[in-house]
Design a protein around this motif. Structure first.
Motif, short mmCIF file in Angstrom:
data_model
loop_
_atom_site.label_atom_id
_atom_site.label_comp_id
_atom_site.label_asym_id
_atom_site.label_seq_id
_atom_site.Cartn_x
_atom_site.Cartn_y
_atom_site.Cartn_z
N HIS A 1 0.82 -1.21 0.00
CA HIS A 1 0.00 0.00 0.00
C HIS A 1 0.86 1.27 0.00
CE1 HIS A 1 -3.34 -2.67 0.82
NE2 HIS A 1 -2.56 -3.24 1.73
N ALA A 2 2.17 1.07 0.01
CA ALA A 2 3.07 2.24 0.12
C ALA A 2 3.07 3.05 -1.17
CB ALA A 2 4.48 1.75 0.44
N PRO B 1 0.31 12.53 10.21
CA PRO B 1 -0.10 13.49 9.19
C PRO B 1 -1.28 12.96 8.38
CG PRO B 1 2.22 12.81 8.90
CD PRO B 1 1.64 11.96 9.98
N GLU B 2 -2.10 13.87 7.89
CA GLU B 2 -3.25 13.52 7.06
C GLU B 2 -2.79 12.65 5.87
OE1 GLU B 2 -6.34 14.47 7.97
OE2 GLU B 2 -7.07 13.32 6.24
N GLY B 3 -3.46 11.55 5.64
CA GLY B 3 -3.16 10.73 4.46
C GLY B 3 -2.03 9.74 4.67
N ASP B 4 -1.40 9.75 5.83
CA ASP B 4 -0.32 8.79 6.06
C ASP B 4 -0.62 7.98 7.31
OD1 ASP B 4 2.05 7.42 5.70
OD2 ASP B 4 3.37 9.09 6.23
N TRP B 5 0.16 6.97 7.54
CA TRP B 5 0.05 6.21 8.78
C TRP B 5 1.44 5.82 9.23
CZ3 TRP B 5 -2.90 3.13 4.81
CH2 TRP B 5 -2.12 2.16 4.19
N PRO C 1 -0.58 -1.28 10.66
CA PRO C 1 -0.58 0.10 10.20
C PRO C 1 -1.57 0.88 11.08
CG PRO C 1 -1.72 -1.31 8.61
CD PRO C 1 -1.19 -2.21 9.68
N VAL C 2 -1.12 1.99 11.64
CA VAL C 2 -1.97 2.74 12.57
C VAL C 2 -1.91 4.23 12.28
CG1 VAL C 2 -1.91 1.13 14.54
CG2 VAL C 2 -0.06 2.79 14.25
N THR C 3 -3.01 4.89 12.57
CA THR C 3 -3.00 6.35 12.63
C THR C 3 -3.15 6.74 14.09
OG1 THR C 3 -5.39 6.40 12.30
CG2 THR C 3 -4.01 6.70 10.33
N SER C 4 -2.84 7.98 14.36
CA SER C 4 -3.03 8.48 15.73
C SER C 4 -3.75 9.81 15.65
CB SER C 4 -1.66 8.64 16.40
OG SER C 4 -1.74 9.54 17.47
N SER C 5 -4.79 9.94 16.47
CA SER C 5 -5.43 11.24 16.63
C SER C 5 -6.07 11.30 18.01
CB SER C 5 -6.48 11.49 15.54
OG SER C 5 -7.49 10.53 15.62
N GLY C 6 -6.13 12.49 18.55
CA GLY C 6 -6.72 12.65 19.88
C GLY C 6 -5.98 11.86 20.95
N VAL D 1 -5.57 1.04 10.97
CA VAL D 1 -6.09 1.41 9.65
C VAL D 1 -6.98 0.27 9.16
CG1 VAL D 1 -5.47 1.94 7.26
CG2 VAL D 1 -4.04 2.79 9.14
N GLN D 2 -8.19 0.62 8.76
CA GLN D 2 -9.16 -0.42 8.37
C GLN D 2 -9.29 -0.52 6.86
OE1 GLN D 2 -10.62 -2.56 10.43
NE2 GLN D 2 -9.57 -1.62 12.18
N GLY D 3 -9.77 -1.67 6.43
CA GLY D 3 -10.22 -1.83 5.04
C GLY D 3 -9.12 -2.05 4.02
N LEU D 4 -7.90 -2.36 4.46
CA LEU D 4 -6.83 -2.59 3.49
C LEU D 4 -6.98 -3.97 2.87
CD1 LEU D 4 -3.75 -1.25 5.50
CD2 LEU D 4 -5.02 -0.10 3.67
N GLU D 5 -6.72 -4.04 1.58
CA GLU D 5 -6.73 -5.34 0.92
C GLU D 5 -5.45 -6.08 1.28
OE1 GLU D 5 -6.66 -6.89 -3.55
OE2 GLU D 5 -7.78 -5.01 -3.26
#
Ligand code: NDP
Length: 328
Positions: free
Chosen positions: A197-198, A258-262, A284-289, A295-299
Motif C-alpha cells: 500500500h506504500a 499526518p493527514e493521508g499517512d500512517w 498500520p496505525v494512525t493516531s489522533s486525539g 487502519v481499516q479496510g486494506l486489501e
C-alpha cells in the motif's frame, strides 16, 4: 510553567536509556512547550550508573527538565507517571531456552504492569521496548486490569523507520516522499514489512521499485535482520536508532499522524485482519486525539496474508507460553 509530565524510563542506565534520556529532557518526546520530570528505574546494581547519567542530565541545564528521580523501587517508579518507557529487559544469554527468557521477563513486566495499574496517572501511556517487546507488553497489560488496554503498546517504529530508509535508498526517493508503509506482526525476524500500500510521491511504491525479487529476497530480510547486521558491524546492538524510534512512537501518539499517512506500532488487536483479539501485534496505525487507530479496510493479498499469519502465529505461541507459565 505548566505542570511537568512525568516520564518513567526503565533500564535507564543501559545503552538505549543513555541515547534516550537526553532527547526526552530536551523536549523531543513531548514537544518544546512541555516540561518533563524524569523517573529512572534501575535494578539495584545499576542505580549508581543511573546516578551518573542524572549528573550529566543536570549538566545539560535543559530548560524543560523539572527534575530527575532515581529508584530501584517499582511502585515508586510508576507513581503518578504519565508516560512509561519500558526499556530494561532480561537479555537472552547463551543456552537460555525461550521459556526461561519469557519467565525472566514475566518477573519484570508483571510487577511493572501491576505498579502502573496501582499508581500511574489516569492518562498513562506505555511503550515497551525491551524484548520480546510484544509479549512483554502483553504481560504488563495483563497485570493492569484498571488501565485501558489500548494504553499498552510495543515498539515496531524502528522496523518501520528501517523499511522507510531501505525503500528510499533503493528508489532514490526522499524519506519524506514515502507514505503508507506498514510493519505487521511481531518485533522479531518474522515481522512483515509491507510495501503493497506504500506510495512514493503519490505513485505505488511497488510500481516504482518494479522488482518483485528485491522485495522478497532483499527488502524484507534486510529490515527483519537489521538488528543482527548492526551488532556485526558495530560490535554492540542498536541503541541510538532504537531510542530515536521510541521518541518517534510517543511523539506520534501524542501529536498525531499526518493527514493521508500512517505509521506502525504494536497495539492491542481488536480482531482486525484476523489477528486474535487481545494480542499486541504491529499494524498500520494512525493516531489522533492521543489514541491509536488500526487502519481499516486494506486489501491483504495472498503474499501478505501468508507473512502476517506466520508472524501472528509466533505471537500466539508466545502468548500461550506465558499463559502456561502462569505469567498472565
Ligand atoms: P539496551 O539498552 O541496549 O536494550 C534494552 C532492551 O531493549 C533489550 O531488551 C533490547 O533487546 C531491547 N531492544 C528493543 N529493540 C531494540 C533494538 N532495535 N536494538 C537494540 N535493543 C533493542 O540494553 P542494556 O543491557 O544496555 O541495558 C539494559 C538496562 O536495563 C541495564 O541497565 C539493566 O540494569 C536494566 N534492567 C532493568 C530492569 C528493571 O528496570 N527492572 C530489568 C532488567 C534490566 P535485546 O535484548 O533483544 O537486544
Amino acid at each position: 510553567m505548566t505542570t511537568p509530565v512525568t516520564v518513567t524510563v526503565t533500564g535507564a542506565a543501559g545503552q538505549i536509556g543513555y541515547a534516550l534520556l537526553f532527547r526526552i529532557a530536551s523536549g523531543q518526546l513531548l514537544g518544546p512547550d512541555t516540561p518533563v520530570r524524569l523517573r529512572l528505574l534501575e535494578i539495584t546494581p545499576a542505580v549508581q550508573a543511573a546516578e551518573g547519567v542524572a549528573l550529566e542530565l543536570e549538566d545539560c541545564a535543559f530548560p524543560l527538565l523539572a527534575g530527575t528521580d532515581i529508584t530501584d523501587d517499582v511502585a515508586a517508579a510508576f507513581d503518578g507517571t504519565n508516560v512509561a518507557l519500558l526499556v530494561g529487559a532480561r537479555p537472552r544469554t547463551a543456552g537460555m531456552e525461550r521459556g526461561d527468557l519469557l519467565e525472566a521477563n514475566g518477573g519484570i513486566f508483571g510487577p511493572q504492569g501491576k505498579a502502573i495499574n496501582d499508581g500511574a496517572a489516569d492518562d498513562v501511556r506505555v511503550l515497551v521496548v525491551g524484548n520480546p517487546a510484544n509479549t512483554n507488553a502483553y504481560i504488563a497489560k495483563s497485570h493492569a486490569p484498571d488501565v485501558p488496554a489500548d494504553r499498552f503498546t510495543a515498539m515496531t517504529r524502528l522496523d518501520h523507520n528501517r523499511a522507510l530508509s531501505q525503500l528510499a535508498t533503493k528508489t532514490g526517493a526522499a524519506v519524506s516522499d514515502i507514505a503508507r508503509l506498514a510493519i505487521w506482526g511481531n518485533h522479531s525476524a518474522t515481522q512483515y514489512p509491507d510495501l503493497t500500500h506504500a506510495t512514493i510521491a503519490g505513485r505505488p511504491a511497488l510500481e516504482v521499485v518494479s522488482d518483485d525479487a528485491w522485495v522478497a529476497d532483499d527488502f524484507i530480510p534486510t529490515v527483519a535482520k537489521r538488528g543482527a547486521a548492526i551488532i556485526a558491524a558495530r560490535g554492540a546492538s542498536s541503541a541510538a536508532s532504537a531510542a530515536n524510534a521510541a521518541i518517534d512512537h510517543v511523539h506520534t501518539w501524542t501529536h498525531g499522524t499526518p493527514e493521508g499517512d500512517w505509521t506502525s506500532a504494536g497495539v492491542v488487536s481488536d480482531g482486525s485482519y484476523g489477528v486474535p483479539e487481545g494480542l499486541i501485534s504491529s499494524f498500520p496505525v494512525t493516531s489522533s486525539g492521543g489514541a491509536w487507530q488500526i487502519v481499516q479496510g486494506l486489501e491483504v493479498d495472498a503474499f501478505s496474508r501468508e507473512r502476517i499469519d506466520a508472524s501472528v502465529a509466533e505471537l500466539v505461541e508466545e502468548r500461550d507460553a506465558v499463559a502456561s507459565l502462569g505469567l498472565v
